[in-house]
Design a protein around this motif. Structure first.
Motif, PDB file in Angstrom:
ATOM      1  N   LEU A   1       0.622  -1.803  -0.129  1.00 42.85           N
ATOM      2  CA  LEU A   1       0.007  -0.177   0.226  1.00 42.85           C
ATOM      3  C   LEU A   1       0.547   1.073   0.236  1.00 42.85           C
ATOM      4  CD1 LEU A   1      -2.746  -0.953   2.222  1.00 42.85           C
ATOM      5  CD2 LEU A   1      -3.322  -0.105  -0.497  1.00 42.85           C
ATOM      6  N   ALA A   2       1.863   1.647   0.412  1.00 42.97           N
ATOM      7  CA  ALA A   2       2.616   2.687   0.346  1.00 42.97           C
ATOM      8  C   ALA A   2       3.367   2.941  -0.467  1.00 42.97           C
ATOM      9  CB  ALA A   2       3.599   1.899   1.099  1.00 42.97           C
ATOM     10  N   CYS A   3       3.802   2.091  -1.141  1.00 42.00           N
ATOM     11  CA  CYS A   3       4.509   2.141  -2.413  1.00 42.00           C
ATOM     12  C   CYS A   3       2.783   1.988  -3.740  1.00 42.00           C
ATOM     13  CB  CYS A   3       4.796   0.906  -2.949  1.00 42.00           C
ATOM     14  SG  CYS A   3       6.667   0.007  -2.467  1.00 42.00           S
ATOM     15  N   TYR A   4       1.969   1.965  -3.261  1.00 44.91           N
ATOM     16  CA  TYR A   4       0.857   2.099  -4.041  1.00 44.91           C
ATOM     17  C   TYR A   4       0.416   3.676  -3.970  1.00 44.91           C
ATOM     18  CZ  TYR A   4      -3.961   2.296  -5.813  1.00 44.91           C
ATOM     19  OH  TYR A   4      -5.215   2.382  -6.787  1.00 44.91           O
ATOM     20  N   ASN A   5       0.236   3.852  -3.478  1.00 42.09           N
ATOM     21  CA  ASN A   5      -0.217   5.309  -2.933  1.00 42.09           C
ATOM     22  C   ASN A   5       1.001   6.655  -3.420  1.00 42.09           C
ATOM     23  OD1 ASN A   5      -2.580   4.527  -1.479  1.00 42.09           O
ATOM     24  ND2 ASN A   5      -1.203   4.702   0.700  1.00 42.09           N
ATOM     25  N   ALA A   6       2.403   6.524  -3.438  1.00 44.32           N
ATOM     26  CA  ALA A   6       3.187   6.855  -4.022  1.00 44.32           C
ATOM     27  C   ALA A   6       3.553   6.318  -5.671  1.00 44.32           C
ATOM     28  CB  ALA A   6       5.106   6.244  -3.175  1.00 44.32           C
ATOM     29  N   GLY A   7       2.709   5.664  -6.025  1.00 47.54           N
ATOM     30  CA  GLY A   7       2.768   5.888  -7.865  1.00 47.54           C
ATOM     31  C   GLY A   7       2.852   4.915  -7.808  1.00 47.54           C
ATOM     32  N   ARG A   8       3.370   3.752  -7.137  1.00 47.39           N
ATOM     33  CA  ARG A   8       4.456   2.176  -7.798  1.00 47.39           C
ATOM     34  C   ARG A   8       3.516   1.243  -7.906  1.00 47.39           C
ATOM     35  NH1 ARG A   8       9.024   3.971  -4.706  1.00 47.39           N
ATOM     36  NH2 ARG A   8       7.850   2.017  -3.798  1.00 47.39           N
TER      37      ARG A   8
END
Length: 181
Positions: free
Chosen positions: A18-25
């Motif tokens: 989720l952290a990567c997803y929220n950062a656009g990755r």
């Protein structure tokens, strides 16, 4: 340990960070659903990370009982519940869950489904006739082959039967019949 349903389907999930997803990755991978709760952020990244939250963003092989996204532990729990289904049970089970599957009782879904499922039938009238024959005494069964029993309007009889506790769900070519508790 991988749990394949007796339908031959291995439920699987795409778990993402989720952290990567929220950062656009988009960082994630496919895993067997029954082990989804064991996947760590380090497994996804291939190294140590300070990211903590994982989420199931896609899935397959859940017989229609999982819609949308969920936590990895929820996916693992559902995979365990589904592990005991046979190939013939998958479609009616999915129909049953849609109407009767209370989320709080997931651990007992297959057991309850098997108690309540009364089979696939051409229509409700066909079920009513079979049910009458199956629940009658042996001496009554012979009489059911002659008038007036062979002239019963089974569709009308089904209206009475289905207003008193039985329930049907449309299925390809007929209906699934349930008698919920």
């Amino acid at each position: 340990m991988s749990t394949t349903l007796s339908t031959g389907i291995q439920p699987s999930v795409w778990i993402g960070c989720l952290a990567c997803y929220n950062a656009g990755r988009l960082v994630g991978d496919w895993y067997d659903a029954d082990t989804a709760d064991l996947v760590t952020p380090e497994d996804l990244h291939g190294r140590e990370t300070n990211h903590e939250e994982l989420w199931v963003m896609d899935h397959e092989g859940f017989c229609g009982v999982l819609e949308g996204e969920c936590s990895p532990s929820e996916a693992a729990e559902l995979a365990e519940v589904l592990a005991d289904l046979s190939e013939d049970e998958a479609a009616p089970f999915s129909a049953w869950v849609e109407v009767y599957g209370e989320q709080s009782e997931r651990a007992h879904w297959v057991e309850r489904f098997r108690e309540e499922f009364r089979g696939f039938h051409k229509n409700e009238g066909h079920f009513a006739q079979e049910w009458a024959e199956d629940t009658s005494q042996p001496e009554d069964q012979a009489r059911m082959q002659v008038w007036p029993f062979n002239a019963i309007d089974w569709d009308y009889a089904a209206q009475e039967l289905f207003s008193g506790g039985f329930h049907s769900e449309d299925a390809p070519g007929g209906v699934y019949v349930f008698c919920p508790r």
